[in-house]
Structures are given as structure tokens and as C-alpha cells.
Design a protein around this motif. Structure first.
Motif, PDB file in Angstrom:
ATOM      1  N   VAL A 107       0.879  -1.168   0.000  1.00  0.00           N
ATOM      2  CA  VAL A 107       0.000   0.000   0.000  1.00  0.00           C
ATOM      3  C   VAL A 107       0.915   1.217   0.000  1.00  0.00           C
ATOM      4  CG1 VAL A 107      -1.654   1.357   1.334  1.00  0.00           C
ATOM      5  CG2 VAL A 107      -1.865  -1.144   1.249  1.00  0.00           C
ATOM      6  N   CYS A 108       0.750   2.122  -0.979  1.00  0.00           N
ATOM      7  CA  CYS A 108       1.606   3.307  -1.040  1.00  0.00           C
ATOM      8  C   CYS A 108       0.761   4.565  -0.917  1.00  0.00           C
ATOM      9  CB  CYS A 108       2.418   3.343  -2.328  1.00  0.00           C
ATOM     10  SG  CYS A 108       3.557   4.742  -2.395  1.00  0.00           S
ATOM     11  N   ASP A 109       1.155   5.428   0.006  1.00  0.00           N
ATOM     12  CA  ASP A 109       0.438   6.685   0.229  1.00  0.00           C
ATOM     13  C   ASP A 109       0.625   7.625  -0.964  1.00  0.00           C
ATOM     14  OD1 ASP A 109      -1.130   8.559   1.540  1.00  0.00           O
ATOM     15  OD2 ASP A 109      -0.037   8.386   3.427  1.00  0.00           O
ATOM     16  N   LYS A 110      -0.189   8.689  -0.969  1.00  0.00           N
ATOM     17  CA  LYS A 110      -0.098   9.658  -2.057  1.00  0.00           C
ATOM     18  C   LYS A 110       1.053  10.641  -1.834  1.00  0.00           C
ATOM     19  CE  LYS A 110      -2.040  12.738   0.784  1.00  0.00           C
ATOM     20  NZ  LYS A 110      -1.267  13.760   1.449  1.00  0.00           N
ATOM     21  N   PRO A 111       1.630  11.175  -2.904  1.00  0.00           N
ATOM     22  CA  PRO A 111       1.414  10.745  -4.279  1.00  0.00           C
ATOM     23  C   PRO A 111       2.047   9.370  -4.515  1.00  0.00           C
ATOM     24  CG  PRO A 111       3.208  12.329  -4.199  1.00  0.00           C
ATOM     25  CD  PRO A 111       2.637  12.256  -2.809  1.00  0.00           C
ATOM     26  N   PHE A 112       1.342   8.514  -5.204  1.00  0.00           N
ATOM     27  CA  PHE A 112       1.805   7.151  -5.451  1.00  0.00           C
ATOM     28  C   PHE A 112       3.178   7.158  -6.123  1.00  0.00           C
ATOM     29  CE2 PHE A 112       2.004   3.363  -8.189  1.00  0.00           C
ATOM     30  CZ  PHE A 112       1.766   2.361  -7.270  1.00  0.00           C
ATOM     31  N   ALA A 113       3.393   8.116  -7.024  1.00  0.00           N
ATOM     32  CA  ALA A 113       4.666   8.265  -7.728  1.00  0.00           C
ATOM     33  C   ALA A 113       4.802   9.725  -8.142  1.00  0.00           C
ATOM     34  CB  ALA A 113       4.712   7.348  -8.959  1.00  0.00           C
ATOM     35  N   MET A 114       6.012  10.114  -8.508  1.00  0.00           N
ATOM     36  CA  MET A 114       6.232  11.508  -8.896  1.00  0.00           C
ATOM     37  C   MET A 114       5.764  11.798 -10.320  1.00  0.00           C
ATOM     38  SD  MET A 114       7.395  12.965  -6.202  1.00  0.00           S
ATOM     39  CE  MET A 114       8.446  14.412  -6.404  1.00  0.00           C
ATOM     40  N   ASP A 115       5.581  10.751 -11.122  1.00  0.00           N
ATOM     41  CA  ASP A 115       5.036  10.941 -12.469  1.00  0.00           C
ATOM     42  C   ASP A 115       4.413   9.628 -12.939  1.00  0.00           C
ATOM     43  OD1 ASP A 115       7.128   9.279 -13.668  1.00  0.00           O
ATOM     44  OD2 ASP A 115       8.444  11.017 -13.482  1.00  0.00           O
ATOM     45  N   VAL A 205      -6.979  18.940 -19.696  1.00  0.00           N
ATOM     46  CA  VAL A 205      -6.587  19.460 -18.382  1.00  0.00           C
ATOM     47  C   VAL A 205      -6.063  20.880 -18.522  1.00  0.00           C
ATOM     48  CG1 VAL A 205      -5.075  19.095 -16.383  1.00  0.00           C
ATOM     49  CG2 VAL A 205      -5.907  17.116 -17.686  1.00  0.00           C
ATOM     50  N   TYR A 206      -6.550  21.770 -17.637  1.00  0.00           N
ATOM     51  CA  TYR A 206      -6.000  23.124 -17.527  1.00  0.00           C
ATOM     52  C   TYR A 206      -5.683  23.362 -16.056  1.00  0.00           C
ATOM     53  CZ  TYR A 206      -5.738  28.154 -16.962  1.00  0.00           C
ATOM     54  OH  TYR A 206      -5.314  29.417 -16.609  1.00  0.00           O
ATOM     55  N   ASP A 341       0.443  14.920 -14.223  1.00  0.00           N
ATOM     56  CA  ASP A 341       1.513  15.295 -15.160  1.00  0.00           C
ATOM     57  C   ASP A 341       1.020  16.375 -16.119  1.00  0.00           C
ATOM     58  OD1 ASP A 341       3.141  13.402 -13.996  1.00  0.00           O
ATOM     59  OD2 ASP A 341       3.212  12.052 -15.740  1.00  0.00           O
ATOM     60  N   ALA A 342      -0.189  16.169 -16.650  1.00  0.00           N
ATOM     61  CA  ALA A 342      -0.759  17.143 -17.584  1.00  0.00           C
ATOM     62  C   ALA A 342      -1.000  18.486 -16.893  1.00  0.00           C
ATOM     63  CB  ALA A 342      -2.064  16.602 -18.169  1.00  0.00           C
ATOM     64  N   ALA A 343      -1.432  18.436 -15.634  1.00  0.00           N
ATOM     65  CA  ALA A 343      -1.677  19.670 -14.883  1.00  0.00           C
ATOM     66  C   ALA A 343      -0.376  20.429 -14.637  1.00  0.00           C
ATOM     67  CB  ALA A 343      -2.362  19.347 -13.555  1.00  0.00           C
ATOM     68  N   ALA A 347       0.182  24.203 -15.998  1.00  0.00           N
ATOM     69  CA  ALA A 347       0.506  25.329 -15.120  1.00  0.00           C
ATOM     70  C   ALA A 347       1.835  25.967 -15.493  1.00  0.00           C
ATOM     71  CB  ALA A 347       0.544  24.845 -13.667  1.00  0.00           C
ATOM     72  N   THR A 348       2.770  25.159 -15.970  1.00  0.00           N
ATOM     73  CA  THR A 348       4.108  25.653 -16.326  1.00  0.00           C
ATOM     74  C   THR A 348       4.083  26.402 -17.657  1.00  0.00           C
ATOM     75  OG1 THR A 348       5.107  23.790 -15.167  1.00  0.00           O
ATOM     76  CG2 THR A 348       6.496  24.983 -16.724  1.00  0.00           C
ATOM     77  N   GLU A 349       3.370  25.859 -18.642  1.00  0.00           N
ATOM     78  CA  GLU A 349       3.396  26.402 -19.990  1.00  0.00           C
ATOM     79  C   GLU A 349       2.210  27.280 -20.334  1.00  0.00           C
ATOM     80  OE1 GLU A 349       3.977  23.237 -22.805  1.00  0.00           O
ATOM     81  OE2 GLU A 349       5.543  22.272 -21.583  1.00  0.00           O
ATOM     82  N   GLY A 350       1.175  27.273 -19.467  1.00  0.00           N
ATOM     83  CA  GLY A 350      -0.009  28.075 -19.755  1.00  0.00           C
ATOM     84  C   GLY A 350      -0.843  27.552 -20.897  1.00  0.00           C
ATOM     85  N   VAL A 351      -0.897  26.232 -21.033  1.00  0.00           N
ATOM     86  CA  VAL A 351      -1.641  25.621 -22.144  1.00  0.00           C
ATOM     87  C   VAL A 351      -2.670  24.637 -21.606  1.00  0.00           C
ATOM     88  CG1 VAL A 351       0.268  25.824 -23.774  1.00  0.00           C
ATOM     89  CG2 VAL A 351       0.081  23.763 -22.350  1.00  0.00           C
TER      90      VAL A 351
END
Length: 356
Positions: A107-115, A205-206, A341-343, A347-351
Motif C-alpha cells: 500500500v503506497c500513500d499519495k502521491p503514489f509516484a512523482m510521475d 486538463v488546464y 503530469d498534464a496539470a 501550469a508551467t506552460e499556460g496551455v
């Protein structure tokens, strides 16, 4: 909700408790995992992996008789069959994979992974190994979320068209440390998982965020357009002096609003209660915390269902014994990580990021 053997079969009544270890004894391990593991008859709480002498002393004080270990290997050698991982976010994937390689259910707590790529590697490793693996999405069993799901299932709201959800708090200083990996990964993991459970796969996603002086993101806003056409608007913040409603879910015939900041189970655990000590009173929300169903101006109070975090570890123990599915499918962690990842990119690129 009282802690019971779901199903109540004779087989489960004689379920040999699963020998369970815990990796990490910071805030999450100490207050969220250890008490629930210790309260579950289906789990034998074997010990905690921590190299900190201070935290070893805390374990001894909190759970007399529970051992501490210096490594996963030591825990496995002591007879562990499964492990819960509650360590800083950037260590989750490495520890999950090492535990799986040792033959442990995880059982792995959140975030489950960094990506998403790291999440996918862990899930595929578990599938190849035939081992149970589950992201710790305990918030699926929040009292208010269970209530909302029941209202949707019963058709009370009509077709859900917009889901607004907030994890907002005011933390002193510079907010949470780096252990959570930033607010998007930390709170966002629960917010996105709930949105996916409620409304299904995401088409686009935005996201927006504010970077703090410590370099971590906060004041996160994520807008999801689901493939169904429904939309989720999600907020996460550690620096919000006026937290908004926990939920506002709008359907074609009514809306559900719950203004309570967070499910009561967290407060109960922090006050030293467990499902074992409270029994049938566990997870029960007082009437003043109940939400309302609105059709215009008039709101009708709806009793909130009992929260049920107490069901997670018993369900995972049954999965270890081959008696049922894991409480949260591991592929759900990959789907959540893909959205996060998409978020981050948005947020980084404004897309707006489209998902395949």
C-alpha cells in the motif's frame, strides 16, 4: 461505521491476520496508517521501518510491543507479508518497487509516484509478480464523498455536469515541507482520484498554481473536462484564509453542497481515537456538518453517511489472502498521475493539455 468483516463469511471469520509493516513514521505514518493498521483485526501490525532514533522512541510510546526495523529487508526477514509506505514523496516509487521485489504486498500513500511513468513501472512490476498493490486513496471513503456518490447513484442530482472540490487550509509559515512533493501532487492526488471515480476518464486538463519561496507549488486550481462532457474544478491550498465549500456538485436536477472543511475521520485520529475504540461511532458526522441538496434557493439537509477509512486495510488484507480485490486498483494510480503530469505541464506552460 463499526469495523466489521465485510461479507461476514465463515472463511473470513477465520482469516489469518496479515503480518503488516509500515515504512516511515512521520505525520502520515504515525497518525493515519499506524492507528488504522493497529485497529484492524485482519492485520497483525508487525513493526515500523525507520532509522530515526526519535521516531523509534515514538513508536515504542505509541504502540508498545511493536518492533522497529532499519530496512525493508529486516522487516521481510521478520515475517512481514505486506507493507504500507508513508515516507517523503520522492522515495515512494523506489520503496514500492523494492518491497515488491522482496515479495511484499504494498500500500503506497499519495502521491503514489512523482510521475505517470514511475507509477506505470510499479504497477507492471506488481502485475508480473502477482502481488497486491494499492494506492492509499482513503479519501474515497470520506463521509461526504460517500454521501455524494450515493446521491448520484440514486439519481437525486440528475446527470452530474460539474464537480467542484476543495482541499483548502491555512498553514503557518511557508506551508507544507517538501515531503508531499508540492500541493498539486499531495492534495491533487486525492482531488483528481475522486473526480475520476465520480466522472470517469479525462479528455483535457488546464491548471494554475502559485510557486512559493521554497519552490513548491501551492494555491493550485485544476479544471478537468471529462470525456463525458462533465467538468471538474479542483482547488488545493495550504495558504487559504477562507476555505471554500468542500463540495459543490451540480446536476441537471439539483446540486449538493457540503461546506464542512474536511471529513471528521482525520480529526478523530489526531485526537487519539480509532475504529477499535469508537466502534459504531467511528466516522459519524454531527448534524451541523451535514450537507444540503439545493434546487434554487431552498436547501434540504441530507444526513451524511459514516466515513469508512476503517474498511481499507481489511480489504487489502483479504486481497493478500486471495479473498477479494485490492481496495483501489493500481491502474487508478497511473490514471491519476497522468492527469497530474498534464496539470504540471499546463501550469508551467499556460496551455490546455489534451489526454489521449
Amino acid at each position: 461505521m463499526a469495523h466489521t468483516h465485510s461479507g461476514g463469511t465463515d472463511v473470513e471469520a477465520t482469516l489469518e491476520p496479515v503480518r503488516f509493516g509500515l515504512v516511515g513514521y512521520g505525520f502520515g505514518g504515525r497518525w493515519f496508517h499506524a492507528p488504522l493498521l493497529g485497529a484492524a483485526p485482519e492485520c497483525a501490525f508487525l513493526g515500523v521501518v525507520t532509522t530515526s532514533s526519535e521516531r523509534r522512541a515514538l513508536v515504542a510510546g505509541d504502540h508498545p510491543g511493536v518492533a522497529t526495523f532499519a530496512s525493508l529487508e529486516e522487516l521481510k526477514a521478520a515475517g512481514a507479508e505486506a507493507v504500507a509506505i508513508s515516507t517523503p514523496a520522492h522515495t515512494h516509487s523506489e520503496l514500492t518497487d523494492r518491497a515488491l521485489e522482496l515479495g511484499l504486498g504494498v500500500v503506497c500513500d499519495k502521491p503514489f509516484a512523482m510521475d505517470a511513468a514511475a507509477a506505470r513501472r510499479s504497477v507492471e512490476l506488481a502485475e508480473r509478480s502477482g502481488l497486491p498493490l494499492s494506492p492509499y486513496q482513503n479519501r474515497r471513503w470520506d463521509s461526504d464523498f460517500l454521501t455524494l456518490r450515493a446521491l448520484v447513484a440514486d439519481g437525486v442530482l440528475g446527470d452530474l455536469v460539474r464537480f467542484e472540490s476543495r482541499f483548502e487550509r491555512l498553514a503557518p509559515g511557508d506551508g507544507p515541507g517538501a515531503a508531499g512533493g508540492g500541493t498539486l501532487r499531495d492534495f491533487g492526488a486525492h482531488l483528481v482520484d475522486q473526480a475520476l471515480v465520480l466522472l470517469g476518464p479525462v479528455a483535457s486538463v488546464y491548471a494554475e498554481w502559485r510557486l512559493r519561496d521554497n519552490g513548491l507549488d501551492d494555491d493550485v486550481f485544476v479544471a478537468l473536462t471529462h470525456r463525458s462532457g462533465a467538468r471538474s474544478h479542483l482547488w488545493g491550498s495550504w495558504s487559504q484564509g477562507a476555505p471554500g465549500p468542500r463540495f459543490r456538485a451540480t446536476g441537471t436536477s439539483a446540486a449538493y453542497v457540503n461546506r464542512t472543511l474536511m471529513d471528521i475521520q482525520e480529526d478523530l485520529l489526531l485526537a487519539g481515537h480509532t475504529p477499535a475504540t469508537l466502534g459504531g461511532e467511528w466516522g459519524t458526522e454531527p448534524a451541523e456538518r451535514w450537507g444540503k441538496v439545493y434546487r434554487g434557493d431552498s436547501g434540504e439537509t441530507v444526513p451524511t453517511l459514516d466515513g469508512a477509512w476503517s474498511t481499507f486495510y481489511p480489504a487489502f488484507a483479504r486481497a493478500v489472502r486471495g479473498l477479494g480485490p485490492v481496495p483501489v486498483e493500481p491502474r487508478a494510480a497511473v490514471a491519476t498521475a497522468e492527469v497530474l503530469d498534464a496539470a504540471r505541464r499546463s501550469a508551467t506552460e499556460g496551455v490546455v493539455v489534451t489526454l489521449g
